[in-house]
Scaffold this active site. Structure first.
Site, short mmCIF file in Angstrom:
data_model
loop_
_atom_site.label_atom_id
_atom_site.label_comp_id
_atom_site.label_asym_id
_atom_site.label_seq_id
_atom_site.Cartn_x
_atom_site.Cartn_y
_atom_site.Cartn_z
N HIS A 114 -86.06 20.52 74.32
CA HIS A 114 -84.92 20.99 75.10
C HIS A 114 -85.36 21.44 76.49
CE1 HIS A 114 -80.96 22.72 75.80
NE2 HIS A 114 -81.60 23.70 76.42
N ARG A 157 -68.70 33.07 80.12
CA ARG A 157 -69.76 33.50 81.06
C ARG A 157 -69.69 32.71 82.36
NH1 ARG A 157 -74.67 32.02 77.89
NH2 ARG A 157 -75.79 32.56 79.78
N SER A 213 -78.21 31.65 73.78
CA SER A 213 -77.32 30.50 73.86
C SER A 213 -78.09 29.21 73.53
CB SER A 213 -76.74 30.44 75.28
OG SER A 213 -76.17 29.19 75.54
N LYS A 231 -78.12 26.90 69.52
CA LYS A 231 -77.81 25.48 69.31
C LYS A 231 -79.00 24.75 68.70
CE LYS A 231 -76.44 25.45 73.54
NZ LYS A 231 -75.73 25.87 74.73
N ASP A 248 -71.11 30.06 70.68
CA ASP A 248 -71.79 29.87 71.96
C ASP A 248 -70.89 29.10 72.93
OD1 ASP A 248 -74.10 29.65 73.87
OD2 ASP A 248 -73.75 27.54 73.45
#
Ligand code: URA
Length: 433
Positions: free
Chosen positions: A82, A168, A183, A187, A161
């Site tokens: 990621h 946000r 966050s 995931k 999220d």
């Protein structure tokens, strides 16, 4: 329990309990707590922070708010990768087939782009017919057969999220370390991989602009991952200029294919090999990253990684002709040179501005329901340290609009040209495990 008391506690810098965190996460997801109270809490967290335990609780609460994907039918140690979000970051298209080519199963769920950063799923959809939504059976079957599948996040992955992130985004509370760390990790945890390699970007195009902030984010995410039993490593990489030369969708696929075909696009190739080496080591295929790097490099050179990419494209319904012959990928109508007005050396390319210039062209989304144009984008002709003469082309805009003036101005402003030569920052700053 009352939400107003939870908000007040955080406003007064007190630590929230596990019960309080689950109360607001579940209450908000179920629509029982209104936006205004969660907005107030986000702002209180923005100013007063959260400690490691609170951040871990928030991550777990958001991860378990929806589907927890079970990847156990996939053989082997599944590793995910990621990136915290960069400009021109197409490493996934290189890293995933690269590690698949040494037998590491990659079952990856990715998002779409928003704002100045592009999205993996949007980029893949530049390839005609490419399916980013597969049934669970197909997804698992593809990974078992080809060691690789890459799909969009399921609608019910960490829904808490999704709701909190959207809030946000409009309440100026995105760039808070515990909120970003929880966050991202919620995931990743819900996606079911056994190991995670995080590419934490640092610099002008990243959420975290300084190395210290990036280190803190990386450490927070690695701690969360390891605490929930996922082997996690973070590589802190430079985002003070876009990665590679291409920014957009089809043109980023094209550049990734060039690297898979053996072209040495230095920063892109190097970062892909480093991330891939960590993934292969986490999966237990190699003992150390040096030997992993060497073997992966061989598979870039002997075409095995490219073969894995082509098989992946075919397995997901994409037109492999467009990969073998990238000139068949979508192409914009106009190609417009952006020229330097002074001579010297490129000392800075503000990555965020380049990302915004690409978004103006239609390569990215200003708001979440916008459609993306796969053909448009930007090619950088000059990167940090390169010499430039007055009137020389520093970038090329690929546009369907004959006069993309906003993008031209944004690109010009992103480039800083000085008399003396500046060397680019180190690509890899640190590895945190
Ligand atoms: N990416 C995410 O998924 N969440 C954040 O908060 C920031 C970046």
């Amino acid at each position: 329990m009352r939400m107003v008391d939870v908000v007040q506690k955080k406003r007064d810098s007190q630590k929230l309990t596990t019960e309080e965190i689950y109360f607001f996460v579940n209450g908000y997801t179920e629509g029982k707590i209104p936006d205004y109270q969660v907005s107030a809490l986000m702002m209180a967290i923005y100013f007063n922070g959260m400690d490691k335990e609170e951040t871990a609780d928030l991550t777990r609460a958001m991860a378990s708010s929806g589907d927890m994907i079970d990847l156990s039918p996939i053989q082997g140690f599944k590793v995910d990768k990621h990136s915290t979000g960069g400009v021109g970051d197409k490493t996934s298209f290189i890293v995933a087939p690269l590690v698949a080519s040494v037998g590491v199963p990659v079952a990856k769920m990715s998002g779409r782009g928003l704002g100045h950063t592009g999205g993996t799923i949007d980029k893949l959809e530049s390839i005609s017919g490419f399916q980013t939504e597969l049934s669970r059976e197909q997804f698992i079957n593809n990974v078992n057969t080809h060691k690789l599948s890459l799909v969009g996040q399921s609608g019910n992955l960490a829904p808490a999220d999704k709701k909190i992130y959207a809030l946000r985004d409009v309440t100026a509370t995105v760039d808070s370390l515990p909120l970003i760390a929880s966050s991202i990790m919620s995931k990743k945890i819900a996606s079911g991989a056994d190991g995670i390699v995080l590419d934490v970007k640092t610099g002008s195009g990243a959420f975290m602009k300084t190395l210290e902030e990036s280190q803190a984010l990386a450490e927070a995410m690695v701690t969360i991952g390891n605490n929930v039993g996922k082997k996690t490593v973070a590589v802190i990489s430079d985002m003070n200029q876009p990665l590679g030369f291409e920014i957009g969708n089809a043109n980023e696929i094209k550049e990734a294919v060039e690297v898979l075909q053996g072209k040495n696009i230095q920063d892109l190739r190097e970062l892909s090999l480093v991330l891939g080496s960590h993934m292969a080591v986490l999966a237990g295929v190699f003992d150390d990253t040096e030997s992993a790097f060497k073997e992966l490099e061989k598979n870039l050179e002997n075409g095995k990684a490219f073969e894995a990419f082509k098989n992946f494209v075919i397995a997901q319904g994409g037109d492999v002709d467009q990969i073998v012959n990238v000139s068949k990928l979508p192409e914009a109508k106009y190609h417009i040179d952006v020229k330097a007005d002074t001579e010297g050396f490129v000392s800075e390319i503000d990555a965020e501005s380049i990302g915004i210039a690409a978004m103006y062209l239609g390569a990215g989304r200003a708001s979440k329901d916008d459609l993306v144009n796969h053909a448009v984008g930007i090619t950088l002709n000059k990167k940090i340290g390169d010499s430039v003469s007055a009137g020389e082309t520093i970038a090329i805009i690929h546009s369907n609009d004959r006069e993309p003036n906003k993008s031209i101005m944004k690109i010009r402003a992103a480039y800083n040209i000085e008399n003396s030569k500046t060397n680019p920052n180190n690509l890899i700053n640190e590895v945190i495990s």
